[in-house]
Write a protein that holds these residues in place. Structure first.
Motif, short mmCIF file in Angstrom:
data_model
loop_
_atom_site.label_atom_id
_atom_site.label_comp_id
_atom_site.label_asym_id
_atom_site.label_seq_id
_atom_site.Cartn_x
_atom_site.Cartn_y
_atom_site.Cartn_z
N THR A 351 -9.09 17.86 -8.35
CA THR A 351 -10.05 18.83 -7.81
C THR A 351 -10.34 18.56 -6.35
O THR A 351 -10.37 19.49 -5.52
N THR A 352 -10.51 17.30 -6.00
CA THR A 352 -10.77 16.92 -4.61
C THR A 352 -9.60 17.31 -3.71
O THR A 352 -9.78 17.88 -2.62
N ASN A 354 -7.17 19.56 -4.34
CA ASN A 354 -6.98 21.01 -4.30
C ASN A 354 -8.04 21.70 -3.44
O ASN A 354 -7.75 22.68 -2.75
N ASN A 355 -9.27 21.19 -3.47
CA ASN A 355 -10.32 21.76 -2.62
C ASN A 355 -9.96 21.59 -1.14
O ASN A 355 -10.18 22.49 -0.32
N ASP A 358 -7.37 24.17 -0.37
CA ASP A 358 -7.93 25.52 -0.32
C ASP A 358 -8.68 25.80 0.98
O ASP A 358 -8.76 26.95 1.43
N ASN A 359 -9.24 24.77 1.58
CA ASN A 359 -10.05 24.95 2.79
C ASN A 359 -9.23 25.07 4.07
O ASN A 359 -9.80 25.22 5.16
#
Length: 666
Positions: A351-352, A354-355, A358-359
């Motif tokens: 999650t870290t 992928n975030n 995404d940013n």
């Protein structure tokens, strides 16, 4: 109480009225009606919207559309575009009909359209250009659809269309329409085809293996865009090595197995065709060493288009899904400046990671040199002594700030690779695509180079071929073939032009060469002219004036050996190479009795020679390559061979449109 109930009903009604439109998921398969093969790369769009997708392997697609959409439009080069009404079923399969107005049949004129057979008179050709069609008085609008491009014009008005090959005749100006999606600022290294070498004077052929496949997916991008690729974009060895072949892996401690097969060349049956195939050992994912990865991501302004940074994000998130807790990944970006977006992070913190992906946003110029330096710094700080240390660069290759020349980049990468950190390059996009620069970076960085033209290719490179993409099992892999002049007059290596080595380089462990990853296979073809064959490629020179030739004993065939193959490689962490070799006898099999892999790979090689218009193509044709590939398609569980057949069929049509003079005279 009644008032409360009334209010609740009014509010519920209001909420219902403002409910977001629900989407439905449409899936299905697109096949061709002529041969019942899946159509890969067909476009499916929701009529009246900008929602669309393309078919992937096996011709399958998945499209999310609003409930309001009632019609899908399906199109593909060489087939009629169809509109399909949606019913209650979410499964929509479509069979496309071969177009009667295909690229080899439609001629667009300044006053309408006609068929090539109806065009008469002398023809002179002009190069591709944008042409303004003058106003015309016909009551019929100018209209046509060729290669997926709609051509429209209203009576009495001028229309500008882009056409390939304008033909001027006494009856008017004609041309074949073809979209052009490869602007002239893309760059490719020049390639000069390997020539035939005399086996007496030059008995040794030495080259570095190549497991890259970027040229094939780039070729697919051109064809699906309605264009033939430029000749220098076609690297035959990368076309061949895009496909998987059924090869046995090595036994014992050897990391690579060698296989050979000998037959006649389909484009010249008096010549032999030798296939040398290598298969690297496959290591199960759970047994692969831990990885220290640095994603080096180009976020400059040139990466803002949908087929660049958005596709990069989707690709990298696929790779993140494959990471294990023992793996680590860091994110470095570069635009006007280079920066660390995510420090080295455990692979289980998806999650870290992928975030952070995404940013990412695109903007600014391209400080590629600074980005690479920072990526190596981060990789060095987190170096795994016995692990897989690799930088994965994602870019369109348009470096324009800092150390930007190919020479500068080569020096930088050659210096840094001594640390044991490899560099892989994933290329994206079109328009300003710099293939030459990215191939250089990957070659010098002991890594591989892939071109990602769609999400299906990203899945193939980063999931299906995960081990081969990231984990090296043999480095500095070289091949040297010694030909027996008693059996061989001359020989030619197909492709590998930028991988040729001096014969002395074979035993020089300081000389860099190609690398093979877990499960990788490599195929190389030699075209051989046997002794006794009278051939236009056999040439002679006048006797020397100032020195006497050495007196040599006439070559006598003391055995049936045609050649010996020597194979040299290093273990991933070793600086000393190991040697193995095999011999090949002059016992060719009938072409039809060779393996399907041999025949299919030969069809790919033949296609490459036709695309390059090689002076050595001889009787090579698209038609013959199509016929061979169809017969040798085999199981093709992933659909890539069927896709190739479709692509050659499209290339054949496009090639016909490029030869306007010949086509119109038929």
């Amino acid at each position: 109480m009644k008032n409360i109930v009334f209010i609740i009903l009014v509010v519920a009604a209001a909420l219902t009225g403002f409910r977001q439109t629900e989407n439905r998921i449409i899936t299905g398969t697109i096949i061709g009606g002529d041969d019942k093969l899946p159509v890969i790369g067909a476009t499916i769009s929701a009529k009246g919207t900008n929602i669309g997708t393309q078919t992937a392997v096996n011709g399958q697609y998945r499209l999310s559309v609003p409930e309001s959409v009632k019609v899908l439009i399906v199109s593909y080069l060489g087939y009629e575009t169809v509109e399909v009404k949606l019913g209650t079923s979410n499964l929509v399969n479509v069979t496309l009909k071969a177009s009667n107005n295909s690229l080899n049949e439609v001629v667009v004129t300044g006053y309408g359209s006609t068929r090539k057979k109806d065009v008469t008179g002398a023809v002179s050709t002009i190069s591709m250009d944008e042409v303004s069609v003058p106003a015309y008085n016909s009551s019929t609008p100018l209209a046509g659809r060729v290669a997926g491009v709609a051509i429209q014009g209203n009576p009495g008005s001028a229309t500008t269309i882009r056409i390939r090959g304008i033909a001027s005749t006494p009856n008017g100006t004609y041309g074949y329409v073809a979209p052009t999606q490869a602007p002239p600022d893309e760059s490719y290294k020049g390639i000069t085809d390997n020539t035939f070498n005399d086996a007496r004077s030059t008995p040794l052929s030495t080259f570095s293996v190549d497991v890259d496949a970027a040229s094939y997916s780039n070729f697919r991008r051109f064809i699906n865009g309605g264009e033939l690729p430029p000749a220098d974009a076609v690297r035959i060895e990368e076309m061949i090595n895009y496909f998987k072949y059924d090869l046995a892996g090595p036994t014992g401690n050897s990391p690579v197995a060698i296989h050979t097969e000998l037959s006649s060349a389909p484009w010249n049956t008096s010549h032999r065709l030798l296939r040398i195939a290598l298969k690297a050992k496959t290591i199960a994912t759970e047994n692969l060493p831990a990885s220290n990865l640095v994603f080096l991501i180009d976020v400059s302004g040139s990466m803002s288009s949908p087929n660049k940074l958005p596709l990069v994000k989707a690709s990298l998130k696929m790779l993140v899904d494959q990471l294990r807790p023992q793996d680590k990944v860091a994110l470095v970006v570069y635009a006007g400046n280079a920066g660390l977006v995510l420090p080295s992070t455990s692979g289980d913190k998806k999650t870290t990671i992928n975030n952070a992906i995404d940013n990412l946003d695109a903007g600014g110029s391209t400080a590629g040199g600074e980005g690479i330096k920072l990526a190596y710094k981060i990789a060095t700080e987190n170096l795994l002594k016995n692990g897989n240390n690799r930088i994965i660069l994602t870019t369109d290759g348009d470096f324009n700030v800092g150390a930007s020349s190919d020479d500068d980049m080569e020096k930088l990468i050659e210096k840094e690779r001594e640390s044991g950190i490899f560099l892989s390059v994933l290329g994206y996009g079109m328009g300003n695509y710099k293939d030459s620069k990215m191939e250089t970076l990957a070659d010098k960085g002991n890594g591989n180079y892939a071109y990602i033209d769609n999400i299906t290719e990203a899945r193939k490179t980063l999931i299906s071929e995960f081990g081969g993409t990231l984990f090296t099992v043999a480095k500095d892999v070289k091949l040297q073939v010694e030909f027996n002049p008693a059996k061989v007059q001359a020989y030619r290596l197909l492709g590998y032009e930028n991988r040729i080595l001096a014969k002395e380089d074979f035993n020089n462990d300081k000389k860099d060469a190609g690398d093979m990853g877990s499960g990788h296979n490599v195929t190389a073809f030699y075209e051989i002219i046997p002794v006794g064959v009278v051939d236009e490629y056999i040439s002679s020179v006048d006797p020397l004036k100032y020195q006497k030739p050495e007196i040599t004993t006439p070559v006598v065939a003391v055995s049936n050996e045609m050649l010996t193959i020597k194979f040299r490689y290093k273990e991933p962490t070793s600086m000393k190479s190991q040697l193995s070799q095999v011999t090949v006898n002059d016992s060719p099999a009938d072409f039809e009795k060779t393996s399907s892999d041999f025949r299919f790979a030969a069809a790919v090689a033949e296609t490459g020679m036709v695309l390059r218009d090689s002076k050595f193509k001889q009787r090579s044709t698209f038609a013959q390559a199509i016929s061979i590939a169809k017969a040798a398609r085999g199981e093709d569980t992933e659909g890539y061979r069927a896709e190739f057949i479709r692509l050659i069929q499209s290339a054949r049509l496009l090639a016909k449109t490029a030869m306007v003079k010949d086509e119109v005279e038929e």
